[in-house]
Design an enzyme around this catalytic site. Structure first.
Site, PDB file in Angstrom:
ATOM      1  N   THR A  51       0.833  -1.209   0.000  1.00  0.00           N
ATOM      2  CA  THR A  51       0.000   0.000   0.000  1.00  0.00           C
ATOM      3  C   THR A  51       0.868   1.261   0.000  1.00  0.00           C
ATOM      4  O   THR A  51       2.005   1.229   0.509  1.00  0.00           O
ATOM      5  CB  THR A  51      -0.903  -0.006   1.258  1.00  0.00           C
ATOM      6  N   ASP A  52       0.321   2.351  -0.510  1.00  0.00           N
ATOM      7  CA  ASP A  52       1.047   3.632  -0.452  1.00  0.00           C
ATOM      8  C   ASP A  52       1.211   4.125   0.986  1.00  0.00           C
ATOM      9  O   ASP A  52       2.035   4.997   1.261  1.00  0.00           O
ATOM     10  CB  ASP A  52       0.347   4.696  -1.313  1.00  0.00           C
ATOM     11  N   GLU A  53       0.435   3.534   1.924  1.00  0.00           N
ATOM     12  CA  GLU A  53       0.495   4.029   3.305  1.00  0.00           C
ATOM     13  C   GLU A  53       1.839   3.746   3.968  1.00  0.00           C
ATOM     14  O   GLU A  53       2.158   4.328   5.001  1.00  0.00           O
ATOM     15  CB  GLU A  53      -0.669   3.441   4.125  1.00  0.00           C
ATOM     16  N   TYR A  93      -1.464  -0.346  11.233  1.00  0.00           N
ATOM     17  CA  TYR A  93      -1.700  -1.035   9.950  1.00  0.00           C
ATOM     18  C   TYR A  93      -0.533  -0.810   8.999  1.00  0.00           C
ATOM     19  O   TYR A  93       0.063  -1.757   8.472  1.00  0.00           O
ATOM     20  CB  TYR A  93      -3.007  -0.541   9.311  1.00  0.00           C
ATOM     21  N   LYS A 112       2.314  -3.403   7.397  1.00  0.00           N
ATOM     22  CA  LYS A 112       2.510  -3.609   5.956  1.00  0.00           C
ATOM     23  C   LYS A 112       3.967  -3.281   5.574  1.00  0.00           C
ATOM     24  O   LYS A 112       4.564  -3.949   4.733  1.00  0.00           O
ATOM     25  CB  LYS A 112       1.551  -2.736   5.141  1.00  0.00           C
TER      26      LYS A 112
HETATM   27  P1  NAD Z   1     -10.053  -7.027   2.884  1.00  0.00           P
HETATM   28  O1  NAD Z   1      -9.971  -6.712   4.340  1.00  0.00           O
HETATM   29  O2  NAD Z   1     -11.291  -6.730   2.129  1.00  0.00           O
HETATM   30  O3  NAD Z   1      -9.758  -8.590   2.649  1.00  0.00           O
HETATM   31  C1  NAD Z   1      -8.762  -9.276   3.343  1.00  0.00           C
HETATM   32  C2  NAD Z   1      -8.959 -10.765   3.066  1.00  0.00           C
HETATM   33  O4  NAD Z   1      -7.906 -11.475   3.731  1.00  0.00           O
HETATM   34  C3  NAD Z   1     -10.280 -11.329   3.619  1.00  0.00           C
HETATM   35  O5  NAD Z   1     -10.862 -12.194   2.675  1.00  0.00           O
HETATM   36  C4  NAD Z   1      -9.847 -12.094   4.858  1.00  0.00           C
HETATM   37  O6  NAD Z   1     -10.703 -13.199   5.170  1.00  0.00           O
HETATM   38  C5  NAD Z   1      -8.447 -12.561   4.448  1.00  0.00           C
HETATM   39  N1  NAD Z   1      -7.587 -12.835   5.622  1.00  0.00           N
HETATM   40  C6  NAD Z   1      -7.387 -12.027   6.689  1.00  0.00           C
HETATM   41  N2  NAD Z   1      -6.540 -12.625   7.554  1.00  0.00           N
HETATM   42  C7  NAD Z   1      -6.184 -13.817   6.981  1.00  0.00           C
HETATM   43  C8  NAD Z   1      -5.320 -14.864   7.384  1.00  0.00           C
HETATM   44  N3  NAD Z   1      -4.639 -14.806   8.535  1.00  0.00           N
HETATM   45  N4  NAD Z   1      -5.172 -15.926   6.555  1.00  0.00           N
HETATM   46  C9  NAD Z   1      -5.850 -15.994   5.382  1.00  0.00           C
HETATM   47  N5  NAD Z   1      -6.701 -15.042   4.969  1.00  0.00           N
HETATM   48  C10 NAD Z   1      -6.849 -13.955   5.761  1.00  0.00           C
HETATM   49  O7  NAD Z   1      -8.794  -6.303   2.248  1.00  0.00           O
HETATM   50  P2  NAD Z   1      -8.633  -5.574   0.840  1.00  0.00           P
HETATM   51  O8  NAD Z   1      -9.102  -4.180   0.953  1.00  0.00           O
HETATM   52  O9  NAD Z   1      -9.156  -6.455  -0.210  1.00  0.00           O
HETATM   53  O10 NAD Z   1      -7.043  -5.509   0.738  1.00  0.00           O
HETATM   54  C11 NAD Z   1      -6.307  -6.602   0.211  1.00  0.00           C
HETATM   55  C12 NAD Z   1      -4.815  -6.283   0.258  1.00  0.00           C
HETATM   56  O11 NAD Z   1      -4.560  -5.101  -0.501  1.00  0.00           O
HETATM   57  C13 NAD Z   1      -4.286  -6.012   1.654  1.00  0.00           C
HETATM   58  O12 NAD Z   1      -3.014  -6.611   1.752  1.00  0.00           O
HETATM   59  C14 NAD Z   1      -4.180  -4.493   1.722  1.00  0.00           C
HETATM   60  O13 NAD Z   1      -3.154  -4.100   2.591  1.00  0.00           O
HETATM   61  C15 NAD Z   1      -3.850  -4.163   0.285  1.00  0.00           C
HETATM   62  N6  NAD Z   1      -4.291  -2.819  -0.172  1.00  0.00           N
HETATM   63  C16 NAD Z   1      -5.577  -2.427   0.001  1.00  0.00           C
HETATM   64  C17 NAD Z   1      -5.985  -1.174  -0.469  1.00  0.00           C
HETATM   65  C18 NAD Z   1      -7.426  -0.725  -0.323  1.00  0.00           C
HETATM   66  O14 NAD Z   1      -7.732   0.428  -0.632  1.00  0.00           O
HETATM   67  N7  NAD Z   1      -8.341  -1.561   0.111  1.00  0.00           N
HETATM   68  C19 NAD Z   1      -5.068  -0.331  -1.107  1.00  0.00           C
HETATM   69  C20 NAD Z   1      -3.751  -0.785  -1.269  1.00  0.00           C
HETATM   70  C21 NAD Z   1      -3.370  -2.021  -0.810  1.00  0.00           C
HETATM   71  P1  TYD Z   2     -10.432   4.408   4.800  1.00  0.00           P
HETATM   72  O1  TYD Z   2     -11.448   4.011   3.800  1.00  0.00           O
HETATM   73  O2  TYD Z   2     -10.498   3.808   6.171  1.00  0.00           O
HETATM   74  O3  TYD Z   2      -9.007   4.149   4.134  1.00  0.00           O
HETATM   75  P2  TYD Z   2      -7.508   4.613   4.642  1.00  0.00           P
HETATM   76  O4  TYD Z   2      -7.577   5.045   6.049  1.00  0.00           O
HETATM   77  O5  TYD Z   2      -6.759   3.328   4.480  1.00  0.00           O
HETATM   78  O6  TYD Z   2      -7.096   5.682   3.696  1.00  0.00           O
HETATM   79  O7  TYD Z   2     -10.497   5.980   4.975  1.00  0.00           O
HETATM   80  C1  TYD Z   2     -10.323   6.846   3.871  1.00  0.00           C
HETATM   81  C2  TYD Z   2     -10.351   8.272   4.395  1.00  0.00           C
HETATM   82  O8  TYD Z   2     -11.672   8.544   4.900  1.00  0.00           O
HETATM   83  C3  TYD Z   2      -9.408   8.502   5.554  1.00  0.00           C
HETATM   84  O9  TYD Z   2      -8.862   9.826   5.437  1.00  0.00           O
HETATM   85  C4  TYD Z   2     -10.291   8.412   6.775  1.00  0.00           C
HETATM   86  C5  TYD Z   2     -11.624   8.945   6.278  1.00  0.00           C
HETATM   87  N1  TYD Z   2     -12.825   8.385   6.957  1.00  0.00           N
HETATM   88  C6  TYD Z   2     -13.768   9.246   7.510  1.00  0.00           C
HETATM   89  O10 TYD Z   2     -13.653  10.485   7.474  1.00  0.00           O
HETATM   90  N2  TYD Z   2     -14.863   8.692   8.135  1.00  0.00           N
HETATM   91  C7  TYD Z   2     -15.047   7.341   8.215  1.00  0.00           C
HETATM   92  O11 TYD Z   2     -16.053   6.885   8.817  1.00  0.00           O
HETATM   93  C8  TYD Z   2     -14.080   6.474   7.611  1.00  0.00           C
HETATM   94  C9  TYD Z   2     -14.224   4.978   7.672  1.00  0.00           C
HETATM   95  C10 TYD Z   2     -12.968   7.045   6.982  1.00  0.00           C
END
Ligand code: NAD
Ligand code: TYD
Length: 351
Positions: free
Chosen positions: A140-142, A165, A169
């Site tokens: 992630t960019d975070e 988090y 990562k």
């Molecule tokens: P999500 O929370 O929707 O899904 C996570 C999945 O992992 C779920 O299906 C969960 O059951 C599974 N899981 C959790 N713990 C596990 C374990 N111990 N063993 C096996 N499976 C397990 O997450 P997401 O938003 O789909 O993100 C997926 C990946 O992409 C993550 O690694 C996250 O850091 C990365 N990512 C997400 C975003 C975003 O905006 N959502 C952006 C950049 C990177």
């Molecule tokens: P989020 O979807 O949790 O992603 P991330 O924290 O990984 O970027 O949040 C996106 C942005 O929205 C973040 O700046 C936090 C803000 N946010 C709110 O203002 N209210 C909310 O209830 C949530 C869940 C997020």
């Protein structure tokens, strides 16, 4: 035929990726290893569950025996590691599971990949691997921390995570790097900006706000709502990962983003408009501790070296996403039942 172990394939991005790969390539087999935590939902993949090229294994990436068995049973040659605890707010209230799942889980996968793919696993100096194997870490960019008003994250930006988090990562990324450097494991790391689209669990900003609008529930805006994220449609993220798998140079990190910076409050206003609700639903609540002010991805490397670019405009992506949540309200209500209700009460009280 390429056999891809997709971890976390029942989650938001993972399920979109499984579908994308099966639709895009005939010659792939997908093994989806997922523990089905609160964020994992097999319903997300109902349309592909009978595809002979798809297998689901319920299991935890922290469990060495399970991971080894999957590598052995399915002759895995590619790993795309999505499985993680992924929500910043949950990491603030309960960091421990982020450390075990995100860091130790990555360690287990890397080690199993090394042992199964190395040509002489008992020789610690051997850096030769089976042809064509690849381990891709979905990051992630975070991990780069927060930006001020200007600047962008490049792959060379120092890692400076601010939340439990993002720290977990980052630790996982460093382990991936170490396996590449020490053992010569063919690895890639992708670092993507915030995703949105179908099947996202409604604890994240966009689906949470859509659901609250549809149910006339107040919209909790952290602080002034002027924090900026760089949004990418999940389909474009999946295509970028596929591009890195096919064309990425071994050992390289690739940032993924679509040059689409938006303040949270802008997005919330857009969702209010799209759902026909008015601004009286907005509630400014106490800010998230350590809240990163701005993220922005410089995508020059992946666009120029690998030829990937996003297809979706934000307007089209958001219109489709709001419509998807409107059409799938029963999916939303099923995934938010139970544990999520307790989480929501603890997080937002009675706003
Ligand atoms: P999500 O929370 O929707 O899904 C996570 C999945 O992992 C779920 O299906 C969960 O059951 C599974 N899981 C959790 N713990 C596990 C374990 N111990 N063993 C096996 N499976 C397990 O997450 P997401 O938003 O789909 O993100 C997926 C990946 O992409 C993550 O690694 C996250 O850091 C990365 N990512 C997400 C975003 C975003 O905006 N959502 C952006 C950049 C990177
Ligand atoms: P989020 O979807 O949790 O992603 P991330 O924290 O990984 O970027 O949040 C996106 C942005 O929205 C973040 O700046 C936090 C803000 N946010 C709110 O203002 N209210 C909310 O209830 C949530 C869940 C997020």
């Amino acid at each position: 035929m390429q056999t891809i172990l997709v971890t976390g394939g029942a989650g938001f991005i993972g399920s979109n990726f499984v579908r994308y790969m099966l639709e895009t390539h005939n010659d792939v087999r997908i093994v989806n290893l997922d523990a089905l935590t609160y964020a994992g939902n097999l319903e997300n993949l109902r349309d592909v569950e009978n595809d002979p090229r798809y297998v689901f294994v319920k299991g935890d990436v922290r469990d060495k025996a399970t991971v080894d068995a999957v590598f052995g049973d399915y002759a895995v040659d590619t790993v795309v590691h999505f499985a993680a605890e992924s929500h910043v707010d949950r990491s603030i209230t309960n960091p421990e599971i982020f450390l075990t799942t995100n860091i130790l889980g990555t360690g287990v996968l890397l080690d199993s990949a090394k042992r199964h793919w190395n040509l002489r696993p008992d020789d610690k100096y051997c850096r030769d691997y089976r042809d064509g194997v690849r381990y891709l870490q979905v990051s992630t960019d975070e991990v780069y921390g927060a930006l001020g008003k200007t600047g962008m994250f490049t792959e060379k930006t120092p890692l400076s995570p601010n939340s439990p988090y993002s720290a977990s990562k980052t630790s996982a990324d460093l382990l991936v790097r170490a396996y590449g450097e020490t053992y010569g494991l063919p690895v890639n790391i992708t670092r993507c900006s915030n995703n949105y689209g179908p099947y996202q669990f409604p604890e994240k900003l966009i689906p949470l706000m859509i659901r609250n609008c549809l149910t006339d529930t107040p919209l909790p805006v952290y602080g002034d709502g002027m924090q900026i994220r760089d949004w990418l449609h999940v389909h474009d993220h999946c295509a970028a990962i596929d591009t890195v798998l096919r064309k990425g140079a071994v050992g390289e990190v690739y940032n993924i983003g679509g040059n689409n910076e938006k303040a949270n409050i802008e997005i919330i206003r857009l969702i209010l408009k799209a759902t026909g609700k008015d601004e009286s639903l907005i509630r400014h609540v106490q800010d998230r501790p350590g809240h990163d002010r701005r993220y922005a991805i410089d995508n020059t490397k992946i666009t120029t070296e690998l030829g990937w670019s996003p297809d979706y405009t934000f307007e089209r992506g958001m219109a489709e996403t709001v419509q998807w949540y409107l059409n799938n309200q029963s999916w939303v209500e099923r995934v938010v039942s139970g544990e999520y209700q307790n989480y929501y009460k603890k997080m937002y009280g009675n706003i």
